[in-house]
Design an enzyme around this catalytic site. Structure first.
Site, PDB file in Angstrom:
ATOM      1  N   TYR A   1      40.271  30.488  59.765  1.00 29.12           N
ATOM      2  CA  TYR A   1      38.969  30.928  59.223  1.00 29.12           C
ATOM      3  C   TYR A   1      38.171  29.755  58.640  1.00 29.12           C
ATOM      4  O   TYR A   1      37.119  29.369  59.173  1.00 29.12           O
ATOM      5  CB  TYR A   1      39.255  32.006  58.176  1.00 29.12           C
ATOM      6  CG  TYR A   1      38.102  32.452  57.306  1.00 29.12           C
ATOM      7  CD1 TYR A   1      36.815  32.636  57.809  1.00 29.12           C
ATOM      8  CD2 TYR A   1      38.333  32.728  55.955  1.00 29.12           C
ATOM      9  CE1 TYR A   1      35.785  33.081  56.983  1.00 29.12           C
ATOM     10  CE2 TYR A   1      37.306  33.176  55.130  1.00 29.12           C
ATOM     11  CZ  TYR A   1      36.033  33.341  55.648  1.00 29.12           C
ATOM     12  OH  TYR A   1      35.023  33.780  54.829  1.00 29.12           O
ATOM     13  N   VAL A   2      38.655  29.158  57.556  1.00 33.57           N
ATOM     14  CA  VAL A   2      37.881  28.091  56.907  1.00 33.57           C
ATOM     15  C   VAL A   2      37.846  26.841  57.780  1.00 33.57           C
ATOM     16  O   VAL A   2      36.808  26.175  57.908  1.00 33.57           O
ATOM     17  CB  VAL A   2      38.455  27.778  55.505  1.00 33.57           C
ATOM     18  CG1 VAL A   2      37.648  26.681  54.837  1.00 33.57           C
ATOM     19  CG2 VAL A   2      38.462  29.026  54.627  1.00 33.57           C
TER      20      VAL A   2
ATOM     21  N   ASP B   1      46.260  22.574  65.694  1.00 33.50           N
ATOM     22  CA  ASP B   1      46.633  23.904  65.194  1.00 33.50           C
ATOM     23  C   ASP B   1      47.780  24.427  66.051  1.00 33.50           C
ATOM     24  O   ASP B   1      47.758  24.252  67.277  1.00 33.50           O
ATOM     25  CB  ASP B   1      45.422  24.852  65.289  1.00 33.50           C
ATOM     26  CG  ASP B   1      45.548  26.062  64.381  1.00 33.50           C
ATOM     27  OD1 ASP B   1      44.678  26.230  63.508  1.00 33.50           O
ATOM     28  OD2 ASP B   1      46.524  26.829  64.539  1.00 33.50           O
TER      29      ASP B   1
ATOM     30  N   PHE C   1      43.506  21.818  56.534  1.00 30.64           N
ATOM     31  CA  PHE C   1      43.381  23.251  56.244  1.00 30.64           C
ATOM     32  C   PHE C   1      44.658  24.027  56.584  1.00 30.64           C
ATOM     33  O   PHE C   1      44.858  25.116  56.059  1.00 30.64           O
ATOM     34  CB  PHE C   1      42.237  23.869  57.071  1.00 30.64           C
ATOM     35  CG  PHE C   1      40.895  23.264  56.809  1.00 30.64           C
ATOM     36  CD1 PHE C   1      40.111  23.712  55.768  1.00 30.64           C
ATOM     37  CD2 PHE C   1      40.413  22.235  57.607  1.00 30.64           C
ATOM     38  CE1 PHE C   1      38.874  23.157  55.516  1.00 30.64           C
ATOM     39  CE2 PHE C   1      39.174  21.668  57.366  1.00 30.64           C
ATOM     40  CZ  PHE C   1      38.403  22.130  56.320  1.00 30.64           C
TER      41      PHE C   1
ATOM     42  N   ARG D   1      50.145  28.226  55.240  1.00 31.05           N
ATOM     43  CA  ARG D   1      50.434  29.654  55.061  1.00 31.05           C
ATOM     44  C   ARG D   1      49.750  30.068  53.761  1.00 31.05           C
ATOM     45  O   ARG D   1      49.777  29.310  52.789  1.00 31.05           O
ATOM     46  CB  ARG D   1      51.940  29.864  54.944  1.00 31.05           C
ATOM     47  CG  ARG D   1      52.651  29.601  56.258  1.00 31.05           C
ATOM     48  CD  ARG D   1      54.108  29.960  56.166  1.00 31.05           C
ATOM     49  NE  ARG D   1      54.692  29.968  57.499  1.00 31.05           N
ATOM     50  CZ  ARG D   1      54.702  31.032  58.293  1.00 31.05           C
ATOM     51  NH1 ARG D   1      54.166  32.176  57.904  1.00 31.05           N
ATOM     52  NH2 ARG D   1      55.246  30.971  59.484  1.00 31.05           N
TER      53      ARG D   1
ATOM     54  N   TYR E   1      53.094  30.467  46.728  1.00 33.72           N
ATOM     55  CA  TYR E   1      51.928  29.962  47.470  1.00 33.72           C
ATOM     56  C   TYR E   1      51.185  28.931  46.609  1.00 33.72           C
ATOM     57  O   TYR E   1      50.952  27.795  47.035  1.00 33.72           O
ATOM     58  CB  TYR E   1      50.999  31.120  47.865  1.00 33.72           C
ATOM     59  CG  TYR E   1      49.628  30.657  48.282  1.00 33.72           C
ATOM     60  CD1 TYR E   1      49.464  29.891  49.436  1.00 33.72           C
ATOM     61  CD2 TYR E   1      48.498  30.938  47.509  1.00 33.72           C
ATOM     62  CE1 TYR E   1      48.201  29.436  49.804  1.00 33.72           C
ATOM     63  CE2 TYR E   1      47.245  30.487  47.871  1.00 33.72           C
ATOM     64  CZ  TYR E   1      47.108  29.731  49.017  1.00 33.72           C
ATOM     65  OH  TYR E   1      45.865  29.264  49.379  1.00 33.72           O
TER      66      TYR E   1
ATOM     67  N   LYS F   1      50.882  24.676  47.012  1.00 37.29           N
ATOM     68  CA  LYS F   1      49.621  23.929  47.070  1.00 37.29           C
ATOM     69  C   LYS F   1      49.555  22.898  45.943  1.00 37.29           C
ATOM     70  O   LYS F   1      49.053  21.783  46.139  1.00 37.29           O
ATOM     71  CB  LYS F   1      48.435  24.899  46.970  1.00 37.29           C
ATOM     72  CG  LYS F   1      48.234  25.751  48.213  1.00 37.29           C
ATOM     73  CD  LYS F   1      47.550  24.939  49.314  1.00 37.29           C
ATOM     74  CE  LYS F   1      47.187  25.777  50.515  1.00 37.29           C
ATOM     75  NZ  LYS F   1      46.357  25.065  51.492  1.00 37.29           N
TER      76      LYS F   1
ATOM     77  N   HIS G   1      42.555  40.458  52.196  1.00 37.80           N
ATOM     78  CA  HIS G   1      41.371  40.139  51.396  1.00 37.80           C
ATOM     79  C   HIS G   1      40.395  41.309  51.319  1.00 37.80           C
ATOM     80  O   HIS G   1      40.213  42.059  52.289  1.00 37.80           O
ATOM     81  CB  HIS G   1      40.684  38.894  51.967  1.00 37.80           C
ATOM     82  CG  HIS G   1      41.479  37.651  51.722  1.00 37.80           C
ATOM     83  ND1 HIS G   1      41.484  36.576  52.564  1.00 37.80           N
ATOM     84  CD2 HIS G   1      42.323  37.325  50.706  1.00 37.80           C
ATOM     85  CE1 HIS G   1      42.285  35.643  52.082  1.00 37.80           C
ATOM     86  NE2 HIS G   1      42.807  36.071  50.963  1.00 37.80           N
TER      87      HIS G   1
ATOM     88  N   ASP H   1      47.939  39.921  40.157  1.00 36.83           N
ATOM     89  CA  ASP H   1      46.473  39.752  40.116  1.00 36.83           C
ATOM     90  C   ASP H   1      46.015  39.424  38.697  1.00 36.83           C
ATOM     91  O   ASP H   1      46.247  40.217  37.785  1.00 36.83           O
ATOM     92  CB  ASP H   1      45.778  41.054  40.543  1.00 36.83           C
ATOM     93  CG  ASP H   1      45.535  41.149  42.031  1.00 36.83           C
ATOM     94  OD1 ASP H   1      45.636  40.120  42.712  1.00 36.83           O
ATOM     95  OD2 ASP H   1      45.227  42.262  42.496  1.00 36.83           O
TER      96      ASP H   1
END
Ligand code: UFG
Length: 322
Positions: A11-12, A31, A71, A74, A139, A143, A189, A284
């Protein structure tokens, strides 16, 4: 510049590759298509289908690269909790191999897709780059580990590095016939899920909690248009300094609640979009909003597509064309 874009079928990555090409750069996309789509790679880019570590060494070994935009990753928070090995291997180990290829082949610049998830539950909102980094899931931890590796490579090996910490990326790149947007096999999302209801492939949207300490009781997020995000990557390429690792939060500085998102989707699509209140989702935070001053001051970045209706309209344009 001649640039390697890892994850340029995602996507990005695909949207940024399109912006780089439009700005006149030469782009090679690497990719493995594990989550990306071959048809998302912009036609002006050279495409190499390969696994990140080995593939990067081979591609960069051809020489002449001015930079890498990284980019490939996962990015499912829930999966990272149940299968952390995929995140240490696919994110940390693969990025280490990419950094080694960058060093070996003396590539001068790196722009890395970091995330707001490196901060975890914030003590203060809006969140500045100086906030403590206490990720609450593997995750975010993976990062953050890559951010630390990058700092050490910049210091020791003179890399000009930038980490861009994305808040909630949304919207789509809609330019003429080129429509690039969010298309995950496992979609988690909010905006694409709500639009699935509008397009008839989902019956209703679940609202994960309406008893949060926020004005309307639903979670607040800082939604940033993917085209604004791409602009920041081009600016980061121009402004990076050898031996320095700069970190920037990318958000609009304005939060929207889950209910505001659903309401905006209703008005953009004209669909009633039934919503059902469901239990809170584990992990969240109530509110995530970026303090974006550093990117404005040091990169001259100013997001211009900040209206939620604009973000949703572009995502809807993309979703309808699928
Ligand atoms: N939400 C719902 N229903 C849904 C999906 C989401 O109510 O069906 C809510 C979530 O609870 C959250 C908001 O909508 O309050 C946004 O959720 P997303 O899943 O769209 O995005 P997140 O804020 O969870 O995730 C984003 C990035 C992640 C990153 C994280 C940092 O997409 O990559 O921020 O916390 F890790």
């Amino acid at each position: 510049m001649k640039l390697l874009v890892t994850g340029g079928a995602g996507y990005v990555g695909s949207v940024c590759a399109a912006h780089l090409l439009e700005a006149g750069h030469e782009v090679v996309v690497l990719d493995d298509l594990s989550t990306g789509h071959r048809d998302a790679v912009p036609s002006g880019a050279t495409f190499v289908e390969a696994e990140l570590g080995a593939g990067a060494d081979e591609v960069l070994g051809a020489g002449g690269f001015d930079g890498v935009l990284h980019f490939a990753a996962r990015s499912l928070v829930g999966e990272s909790v149940t299968e952390p090995e995929k995140y240490w291997s696919g994110n940390v180990v693969a990025s280490f191999r990419l950094l080694e290829a960058i060093r070996r082949h003396a590539v001068p610049r790196l722009v890395f897709s970091s995330t707001a998830a490196t901060y975890g539950e914030p003590d203060q909102v809006p969140i500045p780059e100086s906030a403590p980094t206490r990720p609450t899931n593997p995750y975010g931890a993976s990062k953050l580990a890559i951010d630390h590796m990058i700092t050490s490579y910049a210091t020791a090996h003179g890399l000009a590095a930038t980490s861009l910490r994305y808040f909630n990326v949304a919207g789509a790149h809609v330019a003429g016939d080129t429509h690039l947007g969010e298309r995950h096999t496992v979609e988690t999302h909010l905006i694409p899920l709500v639009l699935q209801v509008a397009s008839g492939t989902r019956e209703s949207i679940s609202i994960f909690g309406d008893d949060w300490p926020t004005p309307d009781g639903t979670c607040v997020r800082d939604y940033i248009h993917v085209d604004d995000l791409a602009d920041a990557h081009l600016l980061a390429l121009q402004h990076s300094t050898a031996g320095d690792h700069a970190v920037y939060n990318l958000g609009s500085g304005h939060g929207f609640s889950v209910l505001e998102v659903v309401e905006t989707c209703r008005s953009v699509t004209g669909h009633p979009i039934p919503a059902v209140v469901a239990p809170r989702r584990a992990g969240d935070p109530a509110v995530l909003v970026a303090a974006g001053h550093r990117a404005a001051e040091q990169l001259g970045w100013k997001p211009s597509r900040t209206a939620l209706a604009r973000i949703v309209a572009d995502a809807w344009e993309f979703a309808r064309g699928r």
